[in-house]
Scaffold this motif. Sequence first.
Motif, PDB file in Angstrom:
ATOM      1  N   ARG A   1       5.919   3.875   0.420  1.00 40.29           N
ATOM      2  CA  ARG A   1       5.248   2.453   1.197  1.00 40.29           C
ATOM      3  C   ARG A   1       4.451   2.910   2.335  1.00 40.29           C
ATOM      4  NH1 ARG A   1       5.518  -3.132  -0.219  1.00 40.29           N
ATOM      5  NH2 ARG A   1       7.282  -2.763  -1.610  1.00 40.29           N
ATOM      6  N   GLN A  48      -1.679  -5.614  -5.125  1.00 39.27           N
ATOM      7  CA  GLN A  48      -1.890  -7.140  -4.896  1.00 39.27           C
ATOM      8  C   GLN A  48      -0.978  -8.044  -6.000  1.00 39.27           C
ATOM      9  OE1 GLN A  48      -5.622  -8.153  -3.558  1.00 39.27           O
ATOM     10  NE2 GLN A  48      -5.628  -6.962  -1.894  1.00 39.27           N
ATOM     11  N   LYS A 108       0.707  -1.074   0.091  1.00 34.87           N
ATOM     12  CA  LYS A 108      -0.040  -0.116   0.065  1.00 34.87           C
ATOM     13  C   LYS A 108       0.902   1.295   0.013  1.00 34.87           C
ATOM     14  CE  LYS A 108      -4.291   1.328   1.964  1.00 34.87           C
ATOM     15  NZ  LYS A 108      -5.287   0.937   3.191  1.00 34.87           N
ATOM     16  N   TYR A 109       0.463   2.288  -0.764  1.00 35.95           N
ATOM     17  CA  TYR A 109       1.427   3.358  -1.036  1.00 35.95           C
ATOM     18  C   TYR A 109       0.616   4.633  -1.080  1.00 35.95           C
ATOM     19  CZ  TYR A 109       4.376  -0.403  -3.175  1.00 35.95           C
ATOM     20  OH  TYR A 109       4.789  -1.762  -3.150  1.00 35.95           O
ATOM     21  N   GLU A 110       1.306   5.591  -0.608  1.00 39.70           N
ATOM     22  CA  GLU A 110       0.748   7.050  -0.508  1.00 39.70           C
ATOM     23  C   GLU A 110       1.696   7.945  -1.466  1.00 39.70           C
ATOM     24  OE1 GLU A 110      -0.977   9.542   3.000  1.00 39.70           O
ATOM     25  OE2 GLU A 110       1.308   9.390   3.077  1.00 39.70           O
ATOM     26  N   ILE A 151      -3.878   6.935  -2.930  1.00 40.15           N
ATOM     27  CA  ILE A 151      -3.304   5.938  -2.280  1.00 40.15           C
ATOM     28  C   ILE A 151      -3.454   4.787  -3.268  1.00 40.15           C
ATOM     29  CG2 ILE A 151      -3.693   3.997  -0.325  1.00 40.15           C
ATOM     30  CD1 ILE A 151      -3.107   6.788   0.820  1.00 40.15           C
ATOM     31  N   THR A 152      -2.326   4.135  -3.419  1.00 38.69           N
ATOM     32  CA  THR A 152      -2.106   3.253  -4.563  1.00 38.69           C
ATOM     33  C   THR A 152      -2.035   1.486  -3.675  1.00 38.69           C
ATOM     34  OG1 THR A 152      -1.435   4.554  -6.133  1.00 38.69           O
ATOM     35  CG2 THR A 152      -1.164   2.115  -6.469  1.00 38.69           C
ATOM     36  N   GLU A 153      -2.846   0.505  -3.863  1.00 44.91           N
ATOM     37  CA  GLU A 153      -2.878  -0.598  -3.328  1.00 44.91           C
ATOM     38  C   GLU A 153      -2.458  -1.421  -4.483  1.00 44.91           C
ATOM     39  OE1 GLU A 153      -4.513  -3.312  -0.038  1.00 44.91           O
ATOM     40  OE2 GLU A 153      -5.782  -1.531  -0.204  1.00 44.91           O
ATOM     41  N   GLN A 169      -6.223   2.574  -7.356  1.00 44.72           N
ATOM     42  CA  GLN A 169      -5.681   3.782  -6.866  1.00 44.72           C
ATOM     43  C   GLN A 169      -7.056   4.429  -6.391  1.00 44.72           C
ATOM     44  OE1 GLN A 169      -3.802   5.504 -10.527  1.00 44.72           O
ATOM     45  NE2 GLN A 169      -2.224   5.453  -8.985  1.00 44.72           N
TER      46      GLN A 169
END
Length: 125
Positions: free
Chosen positions: A124, A38, A6-8, A34-36, A48
Amino acid sequence: MSFTGKYELESQENYVEFLEAIGLLNAKTDHKVITEVQQDGDNFTWTQTIPDWTWSNTFTVGQECELFTMKREKFTAPVTLENGKILIQFPQYHLTAEIVEDKLVMTCVTPGEKGVTFIRVNKRI
């Protein structure tokens, strides 16, 4: 290296110019995206999110995949992984995504003489 996480949004270059180039200037926001991601082998789900808006794509590296633009328009394109970078040709730009020092770096380049290079660096969280 795995993209899972998970990234900001940390920083970005040419954001407004990019939105203008692809006809989405009205989508400009000051919210931190926010980008997640998997990742399970070659299978990815990439999402996003900002308040009141979510954009998600599921794809498999090495295959022609059905994807969606930020305008929720469906298109088909191959997704490749070269030198640790995910490459996708969207209808209005080319996306490259990679992990650099534990940060997700996404580069979008619009075509043409007056093309715009948009770079988004995500930390992250």
